[in-house]
Motif scaffolding. Structure first.
Motif, PDB file in Angstrom:
ATOM      1  N   ASP A 129       0.836  -1.194   0.000  1.00 14.52           N
ATOM      2  CA  ASP A 129       0.000   0.000   0.000  1.00 14.52           C
ATOM      3  C   ASP A 129       0.873   1.248   0.000  1.00 14.52           C
ATOM      4  N   MET A 130       0.234   2.371  -0.309  1.00 12.97           N
ATOM      5  CA  MET A 130       0.955   3.633  -0.338  1.00 12.97           C
ATOM      6  C   MET A 130       1.504   3.929   1.059  1.00 12.97           C
ATOM      7  N   GLY A 131       2.756   4.327   1.128  1.00 14.93           N
ATOM      8  CA  GLY A 131       3.415   4.604   2.416  1.00 14.93           C
ATOM      9  C   GLY A 131       4.187   3.427   2.941  1.00 14.93           C
ATOM     10  N   TYR A 132       4.161   2.292   2.200  1.00 19.00           N
ATOM     11  CA  TYR A 132       4.889   1.104   2.613  1.00 19.00           C
ATOM     12  C   TYR A 132       5.761   0.638   1.456  1.00 19.00           C
ATOM     13  N   VAL A 133       6.880  -0.002   1.820  1.00 22.23           N
ATOM     14  CA  VAL A 133       7.808  -0.515   0.808  1.00 22.23           C
ATOM     15  C   VAL A 133       7.995  -2.003   1.066  1.00 22.23           C
ATOM     16  N   LEU A 134       8.333  -2.747  -0.028  1.00 24.56           N
ATOM     17  CA  LEU A 134       8.470  -4.188   0.031  1.00 24.56           C
ATOM     18  C   LEU A 134       9.895  -4.573   0.382  1.00 24.56           C
ATOM     19  N   GLU A 135      10.003  -5.506   1.321  1.00 21.85           N
ATOM     20  CA  GLU A 135      11.283  -6.099   1.669  1.00 21.85           C
ATOM     21  C   GLU A 135      11.258  -7.550   1.202  1.00 21.85           C
ATOM     22  N   GLY A 136      12.176  -7.906   0.314  1.00 25.40           N
ATOM     23  CA  GLY A 136      12.207  -9.255  -0.221  1.00 25.40           C
ATOM     24  C   GLY A 136      11.890  -9.254  -1.714  1.00 25.40           C
ATOM     25  N   ALA A 137      11.821 -10.473  -2.281  1.00 25.68           N
ATOM     26  CA  ALA A 137      11.581 -10.607  -3.726  1.00 25.68           C
ATOM     27  C   ALA A 137      10.164 -10.144  -4.066  1.00 25.68           C
ATOM     28  N   LYS A 138      10.046  -9.334  -5.092  1.00 29.69           N
ATOM     29  CA  LYS A 138       8.736  -8.817  -5.493  1.00 29.69           C
ATOM     30  C   LYS A 138       7.928  -9.872  -6.238  1.00 29.69           C
ATOM     31  N   ILE A 139       8.579 -10.772  -6.920  1.00 28.32           N
ATOM     32  CA  ILE A 139       7.880 -11.742  -7.775  1.00 28.32           C
ATOM     33  C   ILE A 139       8.349 -13.147  -7.399  1.00 28.32           C
ATOM     34  N   ARG A 140       7.350 -14.071  -7.314  1.00 25.08           N
ATOM     35  CA  ARG A 140       7.630 -15.487  -7.103  1.00 25.08           C
ATOM     36  C   ARG A 140       6.863 -16.275  -8.177  1.00 25.08           C
ATOM     37  N   HIS A 141       7.335 -17.465  -8.489  1.00 24.07           N
ATOM     38  CA  HIS A 141       6.739 -18.271  -9.563  1.00 24.07           C
ATOM     39  C   HIS A 141       6.338 -19.638  -9.031  1.00 24.07           C
ATOM     40  N   CYS A 142       5.214 -20.172  -9.589  1.00 21.85           N
ATOM     41  CA  CYS A 142       4.762 -21.523  -9.243  1.00 21.85           C
ATOM     42  C   CYS A 142       5.613 -22.522 -10.006  1.00 21.85           C
ATOM     43  N   GLN A 143       6.434 -23.304  -9.282  1.00 22.01           N
ATOM     44  CA  GLN A 143       7.393 -24.217  -9.885  1.00 22.01           C
ATOM     45  C   GLN A 143       6.827 -25.625  -9.999  1.00 22.01           C
ATOM     46  N   GLY A 144       7.591 -26.495 -10.634  1.00 21.83           N
ATOM     47  CA  GLY A 144       7.170 -27.879 -10.828  1.00 21.83           C
ATOM     48  C   GLY A 144       7.111 -28.676  -9.541  1.00 21.83           C
ATOM     49  N   ASP A 145       7.797 -28.212  -8.477  1.00 20.97           N
ATOM     50  CA  ASP A 145       7.731 -28.916  -7.188  1.00 20.97           C
ATOM     51  C   ASP A 145       6.530 -28.461  -6.371  1.00 20.97           C
ATOM     52  N   MET A 146       5.568 -27.746  -7.030  1.00 18.41           N
ATOM     53  CA  MET A 146       4.322 -27.283  -6.405  1.00 18.41           C
ATOM     54  C   MET A 146       4.603 -26.299  -5.265  1.00 18.41           C
ATOM     55  N   TRP A 147       5.667 -25.489  -5.405  1.00 19.38           N
ATOM     56  CA  TRP A 147       5.962 -24.432  -4.438  1.00 19.38           C
ATOM     57  C   TRP A 147       6.404 -23.182  -5.191  1.00 19.38           C
ATOM     58  N   TRP A 148       6.348 -22.069  -4.493  1.00 14.32           N
ATOM     59  CA  TRP A 148       6.656 -20.783  -5.112  1.00 14.32           C
ATOM     60  C   TRP A 148       8.157 -20.501  -4.972  1.00 14.32           C
ATOM     61  N   GLY A 149       8.832 -20.249  -6.051  1.00 10.05           N
ATOM     62  CA  GLY A 149      10.258 -19.964  -6.054  1.00 10.05           C
ATOM     63  C   GLY A 149      10.537 -18.528  -6.469  1.00 10.05           C
ATOM     64  N   PRO A 150      11.765 -18.103  -6.558  1.00  9.30           N
ATOM     65  CA  PRO A 150      12.950 -18.987  -6.487  1.00  9.30           C
ATOM     66  C   PRO A 150      13.437 -19.271  -5.077  1.00  9.30           C
ATOM     67  N   SER A 151      12.925 -18.618  -4.053  1.00  6.47           N
ATOM     68  CA  SER A 151      13.387 -18.830  -2.679  1.00  6.47           C
ATOM     69  C   SER A 151      12.170 -18.952  -1.772  1.00  6.47           C
ATOM     70  N   ASP A 152      12.439 -19.409  -0.533  1.00 10.61           N
ATOM     71  CA  ASP A 152      11.367 -19.565   0.439  1.00 10.61           C
ATOM     72  C   ASP A 152      11.171 -18.320   1.290  1.00 10.61           C
ATOM     73  N   ASN A 153      11.979 -17.302   1.058  1.00 14.99           N
ATOM     74  CA  ASN A 153      11.850 -16.079   1.853  1.00 14.99           C
ATOM     75  C   ASN A 153      10.536 -15.382   1.526  1.00 14.99           C
ATOM     76  N   VAL A 154       9.783 -15.068   2.559  1.00 10.95           N
ATOM     77  CA  VAL A 154       8.473 -14.438   2.374  1.00 10.95           C
ATOM     78  C   VAL A 154       8.647 -12.920   2.428  1.00 10.95           C
ATOM     79  N   PRO A 155       8.315 -12.216   1.347  1.00  9.56           N
ATOM     80  CA  PRO A 155       8.432 -10.748   1.376  1.00  9.56           C
ATOM     81  C   PRO A 155       7.377 -10.147   2.293  1.00  9.56           C
ATOM     82  N   TYR A 156       7.659  -8.951   2.767  1.00  2.38           N
ATOM     83  CA  TYR A 156       6.740  -8.257   3.667  1.00  2.38           C
ATOM     84  C   TYR A 156       6.818  -6.765   3.413  1.00  2.38           C
ATOM     85  N   CYS A 157       5.799  -6.021   3.902  1.00  2.00           N
ATOM     86  CA  CYS A 157       5.719  -4.572   3.700  1.00  2.00           C
ATOM     87  C   CYS A 157       6.050  -3.863   5.003  1.00  2.00           C
ATOM     88  N   ILE A 158       6.955  -2.879   4.928  1.00  2.00           N
ATOM     89  CA  ILE A 158       7.313  -2.071   6.103  1.00  2.00           C
ATOM     90  C   ILE A 158       7.039  -0.612   5.787  1.00  2.00           C
TER      91      ILE A 158
END
Length: 605
Positions: free
Chosen positions: A45-74
């Motif tokens: 939202d406006m006034g907050y910035v993203l920490e971590g990867a902005k984009i994740r993809h649904c991979q063949g192992d049925m999980w979101w990649g490329p990493s398991d780090n969950v982005p968050y807004c501060i």
């Protein structure tokens, strides 16, 4: 297919990843819901910035990649100018490679374009990466401000040349398509040449993995089996015969039977895609039937007198004299026997010739075989001894009509009893006193007795009513006429009969038949109700929308139910009003359609 950072690998079709939890003060945007290859973009939202990867993809192992780090807004924090330092200066230059631009038929991930950041590239479904970075599809901004490796491109996948099928014609679905290079989402249609039949799928489509969605079909020479296997006669071939004792498509054969046999079925058959048409006939024993003699006055139609017999399966029509029934008849030859066994013309009954029935009055003087006739007695003091209707059976009445003398009923009172002295009365003439305490007297042999009662009959039939009918057996004193309403009507106040009382039907006012209605069925949630109208020209029913303000529906009317789009009807498709009740009793419902996911298909190279 490409599994992003994993490179090329075989991935199960229909793979999905669990939906991600949106960050606080932010949201997630999916490019293709949670299916394999979908891109999940995190935004704050406006006034907050993203920490971590902005984009994740649904991979063949049925999980979101490329990493398991969950982005968050501060909360966004803005810093001012860097602090001043005595005898120092902040002169570190920023190396910027600039935006690489849009990737046609694909997309990229990464927000910073300065040294030493990296950007990953991905192609849409059905497209391949072409360039130096085809393995990991990642470019890095180097210290010279250049993206290395260079930006790739996305090209549509190809299935190559369409599979060749012998004895077939091929047609590609797209105008720009080519049979030598069929691209993703293009299709090839196959049709067999004349005389060949297609086995398999007639349409092949190039899928997103660059493979054909089905195996190619086959065009095999079509043939029909040799009809000699079923036919017990001779066959004359018109078309070309195959080596394997079959016949090519569109071949024609003719069937012949030996002497003293007759052909049952068509004399020719054609080899079609559905086999022999019409079906194979058969030869049966040739039997004849002698032409039977007709009753006096009857004659055959369209028949020459010189013909003495007819063949098996043939029939003859005959006409009876005008005074006999049936007016027309038919006989047939079946396996050497005449059906029915003998032609018959039944005689009618000429009642005007029955002179011995002088005191009987018939409703008709000439009746046909099996026709019912009613009679009555001329003398009001006589009544029929048997049923008032009899049947004519081949010139004779089913029973003898007979009239016998009946009792004459006269109502009297005590004053009349005093004045009856000297009155001449017929035998069995009876007097009935209306006084409750007096007694009933019978005039017999010059004296009164107490054996029998007498009263006057009703001269007229019970009165007719609308929408109903009266059922009665006689019009004598004490007879009861019961009234029945036609379907869709009912007797008012449960009052349904009249009684003949001293020459009059009582009560004076006959019953009434009132129509029966079904109440308004009410609305159909998520649907509509229509009424079918059958009383118009042409005779086909007309469907009209049922109005909610109509209070009731008449007997025999039919309504029809239809659901709105995306809803399915559960229950009967219509109701019919039957004597005040809707039939069937089950009430329909409109339920929203549930689309079932297709079964997952496992494929691989």
């Amino acid at each position: 297919m490409c599994d992003f950072d994993c490179g090329l690998s075989c991935v199960k079709r229909g793979v999905t990843c669990p939906y991600l939890t949106p960050p606080d003060h932010g949201r997630i945007i999916y490019s293709n819901v949670n299916k394999f290859g979908s891109r999940a973009t995190f935004e704050c939202d406006m006034g907050y910035v993203l920490e971590g990867a902005k984009i994740r993809h649904c991979q063949g192992d049925m999980w979101w990649g490329p990493s398991d780090n969950v982005p968050y807004c501060i909360k966004e924090v803005v810093c001012g100018h860097p602090p001043e330092v005595l005898n120092a200066a902040n002169d570190a230059p920023t190396i910027n490679c600039g935006s690489p631009g849009q990737l046609k038929n694909g997309y990229m991930t990464g927000e910073r374009f300065d040294y030493p950041n990296m950007i990953a590239f991905f192609c849409n479904e059905g497209f391949d990466l072409i360039g130096d970075a085809t393995t990991r599809a990642i470019s890095m901004c180097n210290e010279n401000g250049i993206w290395l490796p260079p930006i790739p491109r996305c090209e549509r996948k190809s299935c190559g040349t369409s599979p060749f099928v012998n004895n077939s014609y091929m047609l590609v679905s797209s105008k720009e398509g080519s049979l030598t290079n069929v691209m993703f989402n293009e299709s090839v249609e196959y049709s067999c040449m004349n005389g060949y039949q297609l086995y398999g799928h007639s349409r092949l489509t190039c899928d997103s993995s660059g493979n054909w969605d089905h195996y190619p079909p086959n065009c095999k020479l079509f043939s029909c089996f040799d009809p000699k296997k079923l036919f017990n006669g001779y066959i004359e071939s018109v078309g070309e015969k195959l080596v394997n004792n079959g016949y090519l498509l569109n071949s024609t054969v003719m069937f012949r039977c030996p002497f003293n046999y007759t052909l049952r079925g068509s004399s020719t058959a054609v080899c079609t895609n559905n086999g022999w048409n019409p079906s194979i006939p058969r030869c049966e024993n040739f039997n004849t039937c002698p032409v039977p003699e007709l009753p006096v006055g009857a004659r055959y139609t369209k028949f020459h007198p010189s013909i003495q017999s007819i063949n098996d399966g043939q029939y003859l029509e005959y006409v009876c004299p005008p005074s006999k029934t049936p007016s027309r008849g038919k006989i047939a030859c079946r396996n050497g026997s005449i059906i029915p066994r003998l032609p018959i013309c039944f005689n009618g009954c000429k009642l005007y010739l029955l002179m011995n029935y002088t005191n009987i009055k018939f409703t008709k003087l000439s009746v046909r075989h099996h026709e019912r006739v009613y009679y009555s007695c001329y003398d009001n003091n006589s009544v029929p001894q048997t049923n008032v209707s009899i049947i004519c059976i081949n010139g004779h009445l089913s029973e003898k009509p007979t009239c016998s003398q009946r009792d004459v009923f006269i109502t009297s009172d005590p004053l009349f009893d005093q004045n009856i002295v000297g009155t001449t009365s017929t035998p069995k003439m009876m007097l009935q006193s209306p006084n409750l305490f007096s007694f009933n007297k019978t005039c017999q042999g010059g004296q009164f007795s107490h054996d029998q009662r007498c009263a006057v009959s009703c001269k007229e039939h019970p009165p007719a009513i609308l929408n109903g009918r009266a059922v009665f057996r006689s019009t004598y004193h004490g007879s009861v006429a019961r009234y029945r309403c036609f379907p869709g009507y009912r007797i008012e106040n449960n009052y349904h009969k009249l009684t003949c009382h001293h020459g009059k039907w009582t009560p004076v006012q006959p019953p009434r038949c009132s129509p029966i209605f079904c109440i308004n069925p009410g609305p159909l949630i998520n649907g509509k109700i229509f009424v079918l109208l059958h009383d118009r020209i042409p005779a086909l029913p007309i469907k009209s929308e049922f109005r909610s303000y109509i209070p009731n529906v008449g007997h025999g009317r039919t309504i029809q139910f239809e659901c709105n789009q995306d809803y399915t009807l559960v229950g009967p498709t219509g109701w019919t009003c039957n004597h005040g009740r809707w039939m069937p009793a089950e009430r329909p419902r409109c339920l929203i359609e549930n689309h079932v996911h297709p079964n997952i298909i496992f494929t691989g190279r």
